[in-house]
Design an enzyme around this catalytic site. Structure first.
Site, PDB file in Angstrom:
ATOM      1  N   LYS A  53      35.053  25.844  31.474  1.00 46.90           N
ATOM      2  CA  LYS A  53      33.694  26.217  31.078  1.00 46.90           C
ATOM      3  C   LYS A  53      33.242  25.155  30.065  1.00 46.90           C
ATOM      4  O   LYS A  53      32.895  25.450  28.914  1.00 46.90           O
ATOM      5  CB  LYS A  53      33.725  27.633  30.468  1.00 46.90           C
ATOM      6  N   TYR A  98      44.213  34.593  24.369  1.00 46.66           N
ATOM      7  CA  TYR A  98      45.134  35.724  24.218  1.00 46.66           C
ATOM      8  C   TYR A  98      46.112  35.512  23.063  1.00 46.66           C
ATOM      9  O   TYR A  98      46.711  36.458  22.560  1.00 46.66           O
ATOM     10  CB  TYR A  98      45.954  35.959  25.495  1.00 46.66           C
ATOM     11  N   ASP A 131      43.645  34.645  34.569  1.00 47.36           N
ATOM     12  CA  ASP A 131      43.925  36.085  34.661  1.00 47.36           C
ATOM     13  C   ASP A 131      42.899  36.744  35.579  1.00 47.36           C
ATOM     14  O   ASP A 131      43.223  37.502  36.504  1.00 47.36           O
ATOM     15  CB  ASP A 131      43.857  36.680  33.233  1.00 47.36           C
ATOM     16  N   ASP A 184      43.295  37.715  39.900  1.00 48.43           N
ATOM     17  CA  ASP A 184      43.122  39.099  40.353  1.00 48.43           C
ATOM     18  C   ASP A 184      42.012  39.196  41.397  1.00 48.43           C
ATOM     19  O   ASP A 184      42.128  39.936  42.380  1.00 48.43           O
ATOM     20  CB  ASP A 184      42.819  40.025  39.166  1.00 48.43           C
ATOM     21  N   ASP A 219      32.271  30.313  36.195  1.00 47.90           N
ATOM     22  CA  ASP A 219      31.314  31.271  36.778  1.00 47.90           C
ATOM     23  C   ASP A 219      31.011  30.902  38.229  1.00 47.90           C
ATOM     24  O   ASP A 219      30.926  31.776  39.105  1.00 47.90           O
ATOM     25  CB  ASP A 219      30.030  31.359  35.933  1.00 47.90           C
TER      26      ASP A 219
END
Ligand code: NAD
Length: 358
Positions: free
Chosen positions: A191, A141, A248, A252, A224
């Site tokens: 990852k 970001y 993020d 959620d 994942d």
């Protein structure tokens, strides 16, 4: 203890719920013999209306000098014009930056009494109690990004995930300390099979575990796989730490587990200065001014403020227990009520929490 709290009610239901959290903090001060001073300041849409700026300089000053900041919510259709010079959310991003907040904490707790509202089966969700640490100021970001026209037509967009050792160390330490205070289990999500930035996370975290936190039950999980584990075996996790983008999305996803947005608080912390504490829900303009908003997420955010900004664990636990006890009696605001359950107003629900705290 002496503490100064800044209350930023914001927009929509913000003022209704923050005023109730203040009542709870005032009772805690009386019951435990503390001296709390409260200042109120503007942020978001109401600040744009009054000053043209979603985060006026006076608000920044007050927040910087405080022990902790409790925010309601910002935004609403009134300020949604895409051509507007500034938007309420800009105030939120700037206050995080001004206070140097780099860690977002999100507890995900499934209350037994509310589990039937969860989209998952009771036996999967029951007992879920996770504390997420999401890195807030680095990663894709905030890394270099570009958009260029290609000679043969079309465009190329680039977003870059960048992390430095110190950014990883500071949030990992915070998460590891928290795991030590809880059930002693820490999960790091990355990852590393694809991303160089994740490989740095993996190395730095492994070194810290070996040098400073060998007592923790530590595991790493690919993001994942984590997306699946979160909904298939959420009770397997205690503290979870991860970088900005993964955090993020995962937080959620996790916020759906308990089945009620009105119950979830969050905290953003930096290096020693005041933290920012808020419910995860928005300003709920559809119910603003009706006196029916659920105040519990904000009350639980106030509990987090006592724990993380003041070190007042016993007081924080007293609030959390009171909320649980009140739910156990069947007390429900409109967003939680089912079938024939009586619906309480924002103030009535807070009255019950105060009574349970007495
Ligand atoms: P929202 O969370 O405000 O509302 C979603 C639904 O949940 C609505 O039906 C609302 O009535 C209900 N709800 C939310 N909180 C509740 C509570 N405490 N008690 C009872 N019901 C509650 O999300 P939205 O409608 O997508 O966004 C509304 C505004 O809030 C937008 O302007 C958005 O940008 C802003 N927003 C702000 C924040 C923040 O300040 N941190 C976060 C998310 C959204």
């Amino acid at each position: 203890m002496d503490a100064t709290f800044v209350l930023l009610p914001g927009d929509g239901i913000g003022p209704e719920i923050v005023s109730q959290a203040r009542r709870v903090l005032e009772l805690i001060a009386t019951r435990f013999g503390h001296h709390f001073v409260f200042h109120e300041a503007m942020i978001g849409g109401c600040a744009i209306d009054a000053t043209g700026d979603p985060l006026p300089p006076q608000t920044i000053e007050l927040c910087k000098q405080s022990t902790g900041v409790l925010l309601g919510a910002v935004g609403g259709p009134r300020w949604d014009d895409p051509n507007a010079k500034t938007r309420p959310e800009a105030g939120l991003l700037r206050i995080r930056k001004e206070l140097g907040l780099f860690a977002n904490l999100r507890p995900i707790k499934a209350y037994d009494e509310l589990i039937d509202a969860s989209p998952l089966k009771r036996d999967v969700v029951q007992g879920t109690d996770i504390l997420f640490f999401r890195e807030l100021t680095g990663g894709i970001y905030f890394g270099p990004s570009s958009l260029e026209d290609l000679p043969g037509g079309g465009q190329r967009a680039t977003s870059t995930m960048v992390y430095e050792t110190r950014e990883i160390e500071r949030i990992f330490r915070m998460a590891a300390e928290a795991a030590r205070q809880r059930r002693g289990k820490l999960t790091m999500v990355d990852k590393a099979n694809v991303l160089e930035a994740s490989r740095l996370w993996r190395r730095v975290c492994a070194e810290l575990i070996e040098s400073d936190f060998p007592d923790l039950d530590y595991e790493v999980i690919l993001v994942d796989a984590m997306a699946m584990h979160l909904i298939s075996r959420p009770t397997a996790f205690d503290v979870v730490v991860t970088e900005n983008l993964f955090g993020d999305i995962l937080t959620d996803e996790a916020s759906m587990l308990p089945g009620s947005l009105g119950m979830l608080p969050s905290a953003s912390l930096g290096a020693g200065g005041p933290g920012l504490f808020e419910p995860i829900h928005g300003s709920a303009p559809d119910i603003a001014g009706k006196g029916i908003a659920n105040p519990l997420a904000t009350i639980l955010a106030a509990a987090m403020m006592l724990r993380h900004s003041c070190g007042l664990n016993e007081e924080a636990e007293a609030i959390e227990r009171a909320v649980q006890d009140v739910l156990a009696t069947g007390a429900r605001t409109a967003d939680l009520a089912r079938d024939s359950q009586k619906v309480l107003s924002t103030i009535e629900m807070t009255d019950l929490v105060l009574a349970a705290l007495q």
